[in-house]
Design a protein around this motif. Structure first.
Motif, PDB file in Angstrom:
ATOM      1  N   LEU A  82       0.832  -1.203   0.000  1.00  0.00           N
ATOM      2  CA  LEU A  82       0.000   0.000   0.000  1.00  0.00           C
ATOM      3  C   LEU A  82       0.869   1.256   0.000  1.00  0.00           C
ATOM      4  O   LEU A  82       0.594   2.226  -0.723  1.00  0.00           O
ATOM      5  N   ALA A  83       1.920   1.249   0.806  1.00  0.00           N
ATOM      6  CA  ALA A  83       2.832   2.397   0.851  1.00  0.00           C
ATOM      7  C   ALA A  83       3.515   2.590  -0.501  1.00  0.00           C
ATOM      8  O   ALA A  83       3.636   3.722  -0.990  1.00  0.00           O
ATOM      9  N   ALA A  84       3.939   1.502  -1.125  1.00  0.00           N
ATOM     10  CA  ALA A  84       4.620   1.595  -2.417  1.00  0.00           C
ATOM     11  C   ALA A  84       3.691   2.139  -3.497  1.00  0.00           C
ATOM     12  O   ALA A  84       4.104   2.923  -4.359  1.00  0.00           O
ATOM     13  N   ALA A  86       1.133   4.217  -3.099  1.00  0.00           N
ATOM     14  CA  ALA A  86       0.977   5.662  -2.877  1.00  0.00           C
ATOM     15  C   ALA A  86       2.232   6.412  -3.309  1.00  0.00           C
ATOM     16  O   ALA A  86       2.154   7.494  -3.918  1.00  0.00           O
ATOM     17  N   GLN A  87       3.391   5.840  -3.024  1.00  0.00           N
ATOM     18  CA  GLN A  87       4.647   6.478  -3.402  1.00  0.00           C
ATOM     19  C   GLN A  87       4.780   6.586  -4.919  1.00  0.00           C
ATOM     20  O   GLN A  87       5.248   7.596  -5.447  1.00  0.00           O
ATOM     21  N   SER A  88       4.352   5.541  -5.630  1.00  0.00           N
ATOM     22  CA  SER A  88       4.471   5.558  -7.092  1.00  0.00           C
ATOM     23  C   SER A  88       3.618   6.669  -7.694  1.00  0.00           C
ATOM     24  O   SER A  88       4.026   7.321  -8.664  1.00  0.00           O
ATOM     25  N   ALA A  89       2.425   6.890  -7.137  1.00  0.00           N
ATOM     26  CA  ALA A  89       1.567   7.969  -7.636  1.00  0.00           C
ATOM     27  C   ALA A  89       2.217   9.331  -7.409  1.00  0.00           C
ATOM     28  O   ALA A  89       2.199  10.204  -8.288  1.00  0.00           O
ATOM     29  N   PHE A  90       2.816   9.508  -6.246  1.00  0.00           N
ATOM     30  CA  PHE A  90       3.481  10.774  -5.925  1.00  0.00           C
ATOM     31  C   PHE A  90       4.668  11.009  -6.848  1.00  0.00           C
ATOM     32  O   PHE A  90       4.900  12.138  -7.315  1.00  0.00           O
ATOM     33  N   ILE A  91       5.415   9.958  -7.139  1.00  0.00           N
ATOM     34  CA  ILE A  91       6.562  10.073  -8.035  1.00  0.00           C
ATOM     35  C   ILE A  91       6.105  10.477  -9.432  1.00  0.00           C
ATOM     36  O   ILE A  91       6.712  11.330 -10.083  1.00  0.00           O
ATOM     37  N   GLY A  92       5.015   9.867  -9.908  1.00  0.00           N
ATOM     38  CA  GLY A  92       4.510  10.188 -11.236  1.00  0.00           C
ATOM     39  C   GLY A  92       4.102  11.647 -11.363  1.00  0.00           C
ATOM     40  O   GLY A  92       4.411  12.312 -12.367  1.00  0.00           O
ATOM     41  N   VAL A  93       3.411  12.178 -10.363  1.00  0.00           N
ATOM     42  CA  VAL A  93       2.997  13.586 -10.389  1.00  0.00           C
ATOM     43  C   VAL A  93       4.220  14.504 -10.392  1.00  0.00           C
ATOM     44  O   VAL A  93       4.271  15.500 -11.133  1.00  0.00           O
ATOM     45  N   SER A  94       5.225  14.187  -9.607  1.00  0.00           N
ATOM     46  CA  SER A  94       6.434  15.010  -9.562  1.00  0.00           C
ATOM     47  C   SER A  94       7.164  14.997 -10.897  1.00  0.00           C
ATOM     48  O   SER A  94       7.693  16.020 -11.342  1.00  0.00           O
ATOM     49  N   ALA A  95       7.198  13.838 -11.544  1.00  0.00           N
ATOM     50  CA  ALA A  95       7.865  13.744 -12.851  1.00  0.00           C
ATOM     51  C   ALA A  95       7.185  14.645 -13.867  1.00  0.00           C
ATOM     52  O   ALA A  95       7.851  15.335 -14.652  1.00  0.00           O
ATOM     53  N   VAL A  96       5.857  14.655 -13.869  1.00  0.00           N
ATOM     54  CA  VAL A  96       5.115  15.517 -14.795  1.00  0.00           C
ATOM     55  C   VAL A  96       5.410  16.984 -14.506  1.00  0.00           C
ATOM     56  O   VAL A  96       5.612  17.793 -15.433  1.00  0.00           O
ATOM     57  N   GLY A  97       5.466  17.371 -13.226  1.00  0.00           N
ATOM     58  CA  GLY A  97       5.742  18.755 -12.862  1.00  0.00           C
ATOM     59  C   GLY A  97       7.119  19.211 -13.316  1.00  0.00           C
ATOM     60  O   GLY A  97       7.285  20.322 -13.840  1.00  0.00           O
ATOM     61  N   ILE A  98       8.123  18.367 -13.119  1.00  0.00           N
ATOM     62  CA  ILE A  98       9.489  18.724 -13.532  1.00  0.00           C
ATOM     63  C   ILE A  98       9.574  18.851 -15.044  1.00  0.00           C
ATOM     64  O   ILE A  98      10.184  19.791 -15.582  1.00  0.00           O
ATOM     65  N   ALA A 150      14.801  -2.899  -2.022  1.00  0.00           N
ATOM     66  CA  ALA A 150      14.184  -1.983  -2.977  1.00  0.00           C
ATOM     67  C   ALA A 150      14.645  -0.555  -2.724  1.00  0.00           C
ATOM     68  O   ALA A 150      14.928   0.197  -3.668  1.00  0.00           O
ATOM     69  N   ASP A 151      14.730  -0.165  -1.458  1.00  0.00           N
ATOM     70  CA  ASP A 151      15.205   1.175  -1.118  1.00  0.00           C
ATOM     71  C   ASP A 151      16.640   1.360  -1.594  1.00  0.00           C
ATOM     72  O   ASP A 151      17.020   2.423  -2.086  1.00  0.00           O
ATOM     73  N   ARG A 152      17.426   0.307  -1.455  1.00  0.00           N
ATOM     74  CA  ARG A 152      18.815   0.349  -1.917  1.00  0.00           C
ATOM     75  C   ARG A 152      18.875   0.595  -3.424  1.00  0.00           C
ATOM     76  O   ARG A 152      19.640   1.446  -3.901  1.00  0.00           O
ATOM     77  N   MET A 153      18.060  -0.139  -4.187  1.00  0.00           N
ATOM     78  CA  MET A 153      18.055   0.051  -5.631  1.00  0.00           C
ATOM     79  C   MET A 153      17.611   1.465  -6.001  1.00  0.00           C
ATOM     80  O   MET A 153      18.120   2.068  -6.943  1.00  0.00           O
ATOM     81  N   HIS A 154      16.659   2.004  -5.239  1.00  0.00           N
ATOM     82  CA  HIS A 154      16.188   3.362  -5.503  1.00  0.00           C
ATOM     83  C   HIS A 154      17.315   4.373  -5.304  1.00  0.00           C
ATOM     84  O   HIS A 154      17.489   5.288  -6.118  1.00  0.00           O
ATOM     85  N   SER A 196       8.374   5.312 -11.345  1.00  0.00           N
ATOM     86  CA  SER A 196       7.029   5.325 -10.778  1.00  0.00           C
ATOM     87  C   SER A 196       6.198   4.169 -11.312  1.00  0.00           C
ATOM     88  O   SER A 196       5.501   3.480 -10.557  1.00  0.00           O
ATOM     89  N   ALA A 197       6.270   3.949 -12.616  1.00  0.00           N
ATOM     90  CA  ALA A 197       5.510   2.856 -13.223  1.00  0.00           C
ATOM     91  C   ALA A 197       5.974   1.504 -12.697  1.00  0.00           C
ATOM     92  O   ALA A 197       5.160   0.611 -12.420  1.00  0.00           O
ATOM     93  N   ARG A 198       7.281   1.349 -12.519  1.00  0.00           N
ATOM     94  CA  ARG A 198       7.810   0.072 -12.045  1.00  0.00           C
ATOM     95  C   ARG A 198       7.386  -0.206 -10.608  1.00  0.00           C
ATOM     96  O   ARG A 198       6.945  -1.310 -10.282  1.00  0.00           O
ATOM     97  N   ILE A 199       7.495   0.807  -9.739  1.00  0.00           N
ATOM     98  CA  ILE A 199       7.106   0.633  -8.342  1.00  0.00           C
ATOM     99  C   ILE A 199       5.610   0.360  -8.235  1.00  0.00           C
ATOM    100  O   ILE A 199       5.160  -0.536  -7.515  1.00  0.00           O
TER     101      ILE A 199
END
Length: 289
Positions: A82-84, A86-98, A150-154, A196-199
């Motif tokens: 569940l945490a992952a 939510a994190q993926s959605a947040f990452i996707g929004v940030s990527a679009v903003g940048i 997973a955190d290590r790979m990130h 984001s898509a992978r997570i």
């Protein structure tokens, strides 16, 4: 190392991950204020995401360690998924903003400033990230925790945007190539979107009770076939939830054996599976041949 020691090691390394991410967010926010570089903004956003991911991972590890209770018979390990998600959605929004901010600068890139200070912060970021990755590698090898791995790979992936930010700042200072900042920002946004898509995909499949990897299923099947006293097996089913894999299978055993003898055969196989895949939840049914 015992399971409680594993839990403590996972919590310590995840706490270190949060501390590193928080330090880098503060340092890069100052660097962005000083330089105005979009590549630094991309790196700052990535560190902000790291902080979110690390905090989510810390919460998930702590929550997933709760034992099964009356309302959660199979434990709480799905909290990690569940945490992952939510994190993926947040990452996707940030990527679009940048990416949008980078495109808006095409044709009229602003002049960067204080490039030296920005480069110093990026070097600090690389150094702290490298130390954290070494620590995570050691703990992940000992405990086998998927969240830590997973955190290590990130964080390994984070080294690329940091190096890119250094390249953009150096190009601006030494060569006057301000536009490179925009190019690197778009590249960083693309990398974030892919991550984001992978997570999100991995978390979604886990929440949908996806089976364990084929090589793990094959290995468990081979262990069952090689177990003395087992004449066959069927209905081998697996599902993943967070860092845990649940295994359910039926053993075919001589019906003339006593219940104690049949139980010992099943327990021997369960111990073999746990030795191969620590932390796995194994349920074995005994069927007479």
């Amino acid at each position: 190392m015992t399971v409680p020691q594993h839990d403590r090691a996972n919590l310590r390394v995840q706490t270190a991950s949060v501390a590193v991410a928080a330090t880098l967010v503060i340092a890069k926010a100052w660097a962005l204020y000083s330089t105005g570089a979009l590549s630094v903004a991309a790196s700052l956003a990535d560190s902000g995401l790291d902080l979110m991911v690390s905090l989510g991972g810390l919460w998930a590890i702590r929550y997933a360690q709760r034992p099964p209770d009356a309302d959660h018979h199979f434990g709480h390990s799905s909290a990690e998924d569940l945490a992952a998600l939510a994190q993926s959605a947040f990452i996707g929004v940030s990527a679009v903003g940048i990416a949008a901010a980078a495109v808006a600068r095409v044709g009229s890139p602003p002049e960067l400033q204080a490039e030296g200070a920005g480069i110093a912060v990026m070097i600090l970021s690389i150094a702290l990230t490298a130390v954290l990755v070494v620590y995570q590698t050691r703990v992940a090898r000992i405990t086998g925790n998927r969240v830590v791995a997973a955190d290590r790979m990130h964080y390994i992936g984070d080294l690329l945007p940091n190096i890119g930010a250094i390249a953009a700042l150096w190009a601006s200072q030494a060569l006057g190539l301000v536009a490179l900042d925009t190019v690197i920002a778009v590249g960083a946004a693309t990398w974030l979107a892919i991550g984001s898509a992978r997570i999100g995909s991995g978390a979604w499949h886990a929440l949908m009770d996806r089976a364990a990897p084929d090589d793990m299923v094959s290995a468990i099947s081979a262990l069952a076939d090689a177990q003395p006293g087992v004449e066959g097996h069927h209905d081998l089913r697996t599902r993943t939830a967070g860092a845990r894999v649940f295994v359910n299978l039926h053993l075919e055993i001589d019906g003339a054996l006593t219940l104690d003898e049949a139980h010992e055969i099943g327990e021997a196989l369960r111990h073999d599976i746990l030795a191969r895949y620590p932390g796995t939840d194994v349920i074995i049914h005994h069927d007479p041949v």
